[in-house]
Design a protein around this motif. Structure first.
Motif, PDB file in Angstrom:
ATOM      1  N   UNK A   1     -65.564  51.286  31.462  1.00 45.12           N
ATOM      2  CA  UNK A   1     -64.899  52.421  31.828  1.00 45.12           C
ATOM      3  C   UNK A   1     -64.986  53.265  33.148  1.00 45.12           C
ATOM      4  N   UNK A   2     -65.741  52.451  33.851  1.00 39.52           N
ATOM      5  CA  UNK A   2     -65.899  53.050  35.294  1.00 39.52           C
ATOM      6  C   UNK A   2     -64.605  53.044  36.152  1.00 39.52           C
ATOM      7  N   UNK A   3     -64.722  54.093  36.948  1.00 34.39           N
ATOM      8  CA  UNK A   3     -63.451  54.410  37.706  1.00 34.39           C
ATOM      9  C   UNK A   3     -63.805  54.153  38.999  1.00 34.39           C
ATOM     10  N   UNK A   4     -62.734  54.042  40.003  1.00 38.57           N
ATOM     11  CA  UNK A   4     -62.968  53.776  41.142  1.00 38.57           C
ATOM     12  C   UNK A   4     -61.819  54.410  41.911  1.00 38.57           C
ATOM     13  N   UNK A   5     -61.941  54.719  43.228  1.00 38.63           N
ATOM     14  CA  UNK A   5     -60.994  55.440  43.920  1.00 38.63           C
ATOM     15  C   UNK A   5     -60.891  55.082  45.309  1.00 38.63           C
ATOM     16  N   UNK A   6     -59.610  54.842  46.074  1.00 39.21           N
ATOM     17  CA  UNK A   6     -59.567  54.712  47.313  1.00 39.21           C
ATOM     18  C   UNK A   6     -59.836  56.031  48.012  1.00 39.21           C
ATOM     19  N   UNK A   7     -60.159  56.029  49.234  1.00 34.41           N
ATOM     20  CA  UNK A   7     -60.317  57.110  49.969  1.00 34.41           C
ATOM     21  C   UNK A   7     -59.484  58.167  49.971  1.00 34.41           C
ATOM     22  N   UNK A   8     -58.161  57.616  50.024  1.00 35.50           N
ATOM     23  CA  UNK A   8     -57.016  58.442  50.237  1.00 35.50           C
ATOM     24  C   UNK A   8     -56.700  59.345  48.857  1.00 35.50           C
ATOM     25  N   UNK A   9     -57.302  58.784  47.849  1.00 37.52           N
ATOM     26  CA  UNK A   9     -56.970  59.387  46.555  1.00 37.52           C
ATOM     27  C   UNK A   9     -58.281  60.237  46.039  1.00 37.52           C
ATOM     28  N   UNK A  10     -59.240  59.750  46.453  1.00 39.76           N
ATOM     29  CA  UNK A  10     -60.716  60.641  45.832  1.00 39.76           C
ATOM     30  C   UNK A  10     -60.487  62.005  45.972  1.00 39.76           C
ATOM     31  N   UNK A  11     -60.562  62.600  44.783  1.00 37.59           N
ATOM     32  CA  UNK A  11     -60.748  63.875  44.914  1.00 37.59           C
ATOM     33  C   UNK A  11     -59.354  65.004  44.432  1.00 37.59           C
ATOM     34  N   UNK A  12     -58.224  63.734  44.656  1.00 42.77           N
ATOM     35  CA  UNK A  12     -56.796  64.439  44.553  1.00 42.77           C
ATOM     36  C   UNK A  12     -56.374  63.814  43.022  1.00 42.77           C
ATOM     37  N   UNK A  13     -56.548  62.250  42.817  1.00 37.91           N
ATOM     38  CA  UNK A  13     -56.117  61.693  41.885  1.00 37.91           C
ATOM     39  C   UNK A  13     -57.095  61.364  40.750  1.00 37.91           C
ATOM     40  N   UNK A  14     -56.703  61.388  39.497  1.00 36.33           N
ATOM     41  CA  UNK A  14     -57.432  60.772  38.396  1.00 36.33           C
ATOM     42  C   UNK A  14     -57.092  59.632  37.640  1.00 36.33           C
ATOM     43  N   UNK A  15     -57.749  58.367  37.560  1.00 35.98           N
ATOM     44  CA  UNK A  15     -57.150  57.491  36.623  1.00 35.98           C
ATOM     45  C   UNK A  15     -57.777  57.818  35.276  1.00 35.98           C
ATOM     46  N   UNK A  16     -57.146  57.460  34.188  1.00 38.05           N
ATOM     47  CA  UNK A  16     -57.705  57.578  32.991  1.00 38.05           C
ATOM     48  C   UNK A  16     -57.035  56.659  32.082  1.00 38.05           C
ATOM     49  N   UNK A  17     -57.806  56.391  30.824  1.00 39.44           N
ATOM     50  CA  UNK A  17     -57.188  55.447  29.821  1.00 39.44           C
ATOM     51  C   UNK A  17     -57.130  55.941  28.345  1.00 39.44           C
ATOM     52  N   UNK A  18     -56.052  55.832  27.641  1.00 40.79           N
ATOM     53  CA  UNK A  18     -55.730  56.103  26.058  1.00 40.79           C
ATOM     54  C   UNK A  18     -55.577  54.970  25.335  1.00 40.79           C
ATOM     55  N   UNK A  19     -56.771  54.398  25.245  1.00 41.47           N
ATOM     56  CA  UNK A  19     -56.914  52.991  24.294  1.00 41.47           C
ATOM     57  C   UNK A  19     -55.979  52.911  23.140  1.00 41.47           C
ATOM     58  N   UNK A  20     -56.040  53.999  22.606  1.00 40.15           N
ATOM     59  CA  UNK A  20     -55.110  54.110  21.173  1.00 40.15           C
ATOM     60  C   UNK A  20     -53.830  53.814  21.457  1.00 40.15           C
ATOM     61  N   UNK A  21     -53.369  54.166  22.702  1.00 40.13           N
ATOM     62  CA  UNK A  21     -51.949  54.075  23.225  1.00 40.13           C
ATOM     63  C   UNK A  21     -51.653  53.002  24.010  1.00 40.13           C
ATOM     64  N   UNK A  22     -52.714  52.225  24.457  1.00 41.30           N
ATOM     65  CA  UNK A  22     -52.511  51.368  25.421  1.00 41.30           C
ATOM     66  C   UNK A  22     -52.091  51.544  26.828  1.00 41.30           C
ATOM     67  N   UNK A  23     -52.078  52.875  27.185  1.00 37.75           N
ATOM     68  CA  UNK A  23     -51.796  53.340  28.404  1.00 37.75           C
ATOM     69  C   UNK A  23     -52.984  54.019  29.378  1.00 37.75           C
TER      70      UNK A  23
END
Length: 127
Positions: free
Chosen positions: A55-77
């Motif tokens: 579940x580790x998340x990695x961000x490009x410099x351009x998105x760090x601090x503004x974008x958030x990636x997440x996963x809902x495994x129950x929805x496969x999304x």
């Protein structure tokens, strides 16, 4: 592996948007999911990714601090929450999946690593 990106649209500078990448629970269990974007006349670039192993998340410099990636495994999304949008964020956003991308952060963000790609969703930021 099928991926369906959605949620793009027209936004004003400073607005927020949430993109969705619909896959399947089995895909999220086995593959890292990455978000990438391509602006007109530019190469496709990494935005963020999430590992299916830990579940580790990695961000490009351009998105760090503004974008958030997440996963809902129950929805496969997998989601990409984007805040404080600027015109420089205007691009087609793609989600992608690959098991090899689970190795580490550098690999996870490597667009050349990914085998499976969704069709893309357009994000336009303009006043």
């Amino acid at each position: 592996v099928q991926l369906q990106a959605s949620g793009g649209g027209l936004a004003q500078p400073g607005d927020s948007l949430r993109l969705s990448c619909e896959a399947s629970t089995s895909t999220l269990d086995s593959y890292a999911i990455g978000w990438f974007r391509q602006a007109p006349g530019k190469e496709r670039e990494e935005v963020a990714c999430i590992s299916s192993i830990d579940g580790n998340k990695y961000y490009a410099h351009s998105s760090k601090g503004r974008f958030t990636i997440s996963a809902d495994r129950t929805k496969g999304t997998v989601y990409l929450q984007m805040t404080r949008l600027t015109p420089e964020d205007t691009a087609i956003y793609y989600c992608a999946a690959d098991g090899w991308a689970n190795q580490d952060g550098e690999t996870c963000l490597g667009r050349g690593v990914y085998t499976y790609w969704g069709q893309g969703t357009q994000v336009t930021v303009s006043s």
